[in-house]
Design a protein around this motif. Sequence first.
Motif, PDB file in Angstrom:
ATOM      1  N   LEU A  38       0.832  -1.202   0.000  1.00 54.83           N
ATOM      2  CA  LEU A  38       0.000   0.000   0.000  1.00 54.83           C
ATOM      3  C   LEU A  38       0.870   1.257   0.000  1.00 54.83           C
ATOM      4  O   LEU A  38       0.557   2.245  -0.672  1.00 54.83           O
ATOM      5  CB  LEU A  38      -0.924   0.001   1.216  1.00 54.83           C
ATOM      6  N   ASN A  39       1.976   1.207   0.743  1.00 50.71           N
ATOM      7  CA  ASN A  39       2.861   2.370   0.816  1.00 50.71           C
ATOM      8  C   ASN A  39       3.582   2.646  -0.499  1.00 50.71           C
ATOM      9  O   ASN A  39       4.032   3.768  -0.741  1.00 50.71           O
ATOM     10  CB  ASN A  39       3.902   2.180   1.928  1.00 50.71           C
ATOM     11  N   MET A  40       3.720   1.636  -1.336  1.00 55.26           N
ATOM     12  CA  MET A  40       4.398   1.818  -2.620  1.00 55.26           C
ATOM     13  C   MET A  40       3.500   2.460  -3.665  1.00 55.26           C
ATOM     14  O   MET A  40       3.976   2.956  -4.683  1.00 55.26           O
ATOM     15  CB  MET A  40       4.918   0.475  -3.137  1.00 55.26           C
ATOM     16  N   GLU A  41       2.190   2.459  -3.420  1.00 57.72           N
ATOM     17  CA  GLU A  41       1.257   3.094  -4.342  1.00 57.72           C
ATOM     18  C   GLU A  41       1.337   4.612  -4.176  1.00 57.72           C
ATOM     19  O   GLU A  41       1.181   5.125  -3.073  1.00 57.72           O
ATOM     20  CB  GLU A  41      -0.177   2.617  -4.065  1.00 57.72           C
ATOM     21  N   ASN A  42       1.606   5.312  -5.273  1.00 53.59           N
ATOM     22  CA  ASN A  42       1.690   6.783  -5.230  1.00 53.59           C
ATOM     23  C   ASN A  42       2.603   7.221  -4.086  1.00 53.59           C
ATOM     24  O   ASN A  42       2.267   8.093  -3.283  1.00 53.59           O
ATOM     25  CB  ASN A  42       0.283   7.374  -5.051  1.00 53.59           C
ATOM     26  N   HIS A  43       3.800   6.604  -4.013  1.00 54.47           N
ATOM     27  CA  HIS A  43       4.614   6.692  -2.799  1.00 54.47           C
ATOM     28  C   HIS A  43       5.185   8.077  -2.517  1.00 54.47           C
ATOM     29  O   HIS A  43       5.682   8.315  -1.420  1.00 54.47           O
ATOM     30  CB  HIS A  43       5.736   5.650  -2.830  1.00 54.47           C
TER      31      HIS A  43
END
Length: 206
Positions: A38-43
């Motif tokens: 989740l943190n890697m999405e639009n990080h």
Amino acid sequence: MTKAVIFDFGGVIIPSPIAAFSDLEENFHLPAGTIVSLNMENHHDNAWAKFERGEVSKEGFVNLFNEEAKRHGVEIDIGSLFSDYPRPEPHPEMISALEWLKGRYKLGLLTNNFATTSNRLALKPILGYFDVVVESSQIGMRKPEERIYQHTLDLLKADPEEAIFLDDLGINLKPAHKMGIRTIKVADPTSALEALWELLGDRSSK
């Protein structure tokens, strides 16, 4: 010639918060690695990034993160991370290394963190080792933004080639390496410190 050594905090001086992520995922019956994914999405601009830059409050972060998770079909309350998982103690090997390095080199702490009381308390015991402390939540910049590395170098009055940077995440090391800073990816304290002593030309922390 090495003038400065820069350390990350979580995953370097203390164990990685990934263990707390794993416990939280287990509590919510989620697959391992869900929080990191989740943190890697639009990080650069997601809830985690905004909180680390101090752009939202803790409550705002929790709401934003939980909403982002729901959009990906994940039911979780990230707020549990702040109440249920105490921050671990520093690695003794890293403290010994800091004691040896202090006074011999300029020492910097460069950490992506949250502006919370628990984070301030976690940092307090080690602050005395460092000449410069750079916290993302206090300055509105975060790794891997190149400007935060330059800001740290400016405070240390060091050129990139005069510095060594230790971090546990490759994504945070790449910009530093590109700038000319020598980097060490930390998998465990022992191997990381061996690499550091080799770069410094001294393999002893005593």
